[in-house]
Scaffold this active site. Structure first.
Site, PDB file in Angstrom:
ATOM      1  N   ASP A 118       0.863  -1.188   0.000  1.00 28.42           N
ATOM      2  CA  ASP A 118       0.000   0.000   0.000  1.00 28.42           C
ATOM      3  C   ASP A 118       0.899   1.237   0.000  1.00 28.42           C
ATOM      4  O   ASP A 118       1.436   1.621  -1.048  1.00 28.42           O
ATOM      5  CB  ASP A 118      -0.901  -0.091   1.249  1.00 28.42           C
ATOM      6  N   LYS A 146      -0.872  -1.641  -4.674  1.00 33.09           N
ATOM      7  CA  LYS A 146      -1.707  -0.429  -4.718  1.00 33.09           C
ATOM      8  C   LYS A 146      -0.813   0.765  -5.081  1.00 33.09           C
ATOM      9  O   LYS A 146      -0.493   1.601  -4.247  1.00 33.09           O
ATOM     10  CB  LYS A 146      -2.391  -0.226  -3.366  1.00 33.09           C
ATOM     11  N   PHE A 167      -9.746  -0.573  -0.406  1.00 37.90           N
ATOM     12  CA  PHE A 167      -9.289  -1.396   0.717  1.00 37.90           C
ATOM     13  C   PHE A 167      -9.740  -2.828   0.488  1.00 37.90           C
ATOM     14  O   PHE A 167     -10.934  -3.121   0.459  1.00 37.90           O
ATOM     15  CB  PHE A 167      -9.827  -0.871   2.047  1.00 37.90           C
ATOM     16  N   VAL A 168      -8.774  -3.706   0.334  1.00 33.86           N
ATOM     17  CA  VAL A 168      -9.093  -5.086  -0.048  1.00 33.86           C
ATOM     18  C   VAL A 168      -9.091  -6.023   1.153  1.00 33.86           C
ATOM     19  O   VAL A 168      -8.356  -5.828   2.118  1.00 33.86           O
ATOM     20  CB  VAL A 168      -8.101  -5.618  -1.108  1.00 33.86           C
ATOM     21  N   ARG A 180     -10.137 -12.818   6.633  1.00 36.01           N
ATOM     22  CA  ARG A 180      -8.873 -13.358   6.113  1.00 36.01           C
ATOM     23  C   ARG A 180      -9.069 -14.678   5.367  1.00 36.01           C
ATOM     24  O   ARG A 180      -8.333 -14.979   4.435  1.00 36.01           O
ATOM     25  CB  ARG A 180      -7.869 -13.594   7.257  1.00 36.01           C
TER      26      ARG A 180
HETATM   27  C1  PRP Z   1      -1.097  -4.819   5.758  1.00 39.02           C
HETATM   28  C2  PRP Z   1      -0.666  -5.668   4.592  1.00 39.02           C
HETATM   29  C3  PRP Z   1       0.758  -5.242   4.380  1.00 39.02           C
HETATM   30  C4  PRP Z   1       0.734  -3.780   4.807  1.00 39.02           C
HETATM   31  C5  PRP Z   1       0.751  -2.889   3.591  1.00 39.02           C
HETATM   32  O1  PRP Z   1      -0.629  -5.404   6.943  1.00 39.02           O
HETATM   33  O2  PRP Z   1      -0.791  -7.047   4.881  1.00 39.02           O
HETATM   34  O3  PRP Z   1       1.679  -5.952   5.170  1.00 39.02           O
HETATM   35  O4  PRP Z   1      -0.477  -3.566   5.545  1.00 39.02           O
HETATM   36  O5  PRP Z   1       0.602  -1.544   3.960  1.00 39.02           O
HETATM   37  P1  PRP Z   1       1.733  -0.450   3.765  1.00 39.02           P
HETATM   38  O6  PRP Z   1       2.350  -0.672   2.423  1.00 39.02           O
HETATM   39  O7  PRP Z   1       0.942   0.839   3.845  1.00 39.02           O
HETATM   40  O8  PRP Z   1       2.707  -0.565   4.884  1.00 39.02           O
HETATM   41  P2  PRP Z   1      -1.197  -5.016   8.380  1.00 39.02           P
HETATM   42  O9  PRP Z   1      -0.261  -4.056   9.027  1.00 39.02           O
HETATM   43  O10 PRP Z   1      -2.624  -4.591   8.255  1.00 39.02           O
HETATM   44  O11 PRP Z   1      -1.101  -6.347   9.194  1.00 39.02           O
HETATM   45  P3  PRP Z   1      -1.705  -7.777   8.817  1.00 39.02           P
HETATM   46  O12 PRP Z   1      -0.971  -8.233   7.581  1.00 39.02           O
HETATM   47  O13 PRP Z   1      -1.409  -8.614   9.995  1.00 39.02           O
HETATM   48  O14 PRP Z   1      -3.185  -7.611   8.570  1.00 39.02           O
END
Ligand code: PRP
Length: 194
Positions: A118, A146, A167-168, A180
């Site tokens: 992201d 993204k 938001f996926v 999940r």
């Molecule tokens: C989400 C996703 C990536 C990260 C991407 O993880 O799985 O690891 O965000 O976002 P960024 O590029 O803005 O850093 P999250 O922190 O939500 O934890 P999770 O994977 O445990 O859900």
């Protein structure tokens, strides 16, 4: 993963619940990840040492395992856990290392597996950490990229699909730990039945 396990959005959503628009079906994901696995094997197959697939927990869990199954090489799995989003749907911009990899990555051909890149904050922190440990090579594979949301530039070697800012959820990705285990990738929409 040969059997069809597409769950229609109307099965998931009930009255008062957000409905889910399917972005990529289980079949589409299976086909794309298979292509990605072959691409990784082409790039890493000539090395004698086994590649190390490092999954970024928790969001990459499904993708990492499916990519490993789709890669016709002897690969090892490891995991790293960071936190940046908490229970919300936008990045906090802060990354905290929760669990480190167990392997010594020095001299290894590392493929960091992500569910979605992201802002790039999470990946940038992970790549910085792993790079400092002297891997032989460091690549990034993500199911979703993204691109318009990028705030930190990070290299992405293998991307399943480039998407917008939606938001996926599903296929490892969550909202407050929900969704999940959906076998497809979707986007939450307006409340069902309202
Ligand atoms: C989400 C996703 C990536 C990260 C991407 O993880 O799985 O690891 O965000 O976002 P960024 O590029 O803005 O850093 P999250 O922190 O939500 O934890 P999770 O994977 O445990 O859900």
């Amino acid at each position: 993963m040969t059997e069809s396990r597409v769950v229609p959005a109307e099965v998931v959503a009930s009255s008062g619940e957000p409905s889910i628009r399917v972005l990529f079906t289980n079949e589409q994901i299976f086909a794309r990840v298979r292509e990605m696995g072959l691409e990784v094997a082409r790039d890493l197959g000539t090395y004698t040492r086994k590649p190390l697939f490092v999954g970024v927990l928790k969001g990459a869990c499904m993708f990492q395992c499916d990519l490993a199954r789709a890669t016709p090489l002897d690969v090892e799995l490891d995991f790293i856990s960071v936190s940046s989003y908490g229970a919300g749907t936008t990045s906090s911009g802060k990354v905290q290392l929760l669990t480190d990899v167990r392997n010594d990555v020095a001299g290894r051909h590392v493929v960091v597996c992500e569910g979605v890149v992201d802002s790039g904050t999470t990946l940038s922190a992970i790549l910085g950490l792993l790079k400092s440990r002297g891997p032989a090579s460091l690549r990034v594979a993500t199911l979703l990229d993204k691109v318009p949301c990028r705030r930190v530039q990070v290299p992405v070697d293998y991307a399943g699909w480039r998407i917008g800012s939606e938001f996926v959820i599903g296929y490892g990705m969550d909202v407050a730990e929900r969704y999940r285990n959906l076998p497809f990738v979707g986007v939450l929409e307006e409340e069902a039945g309202s």
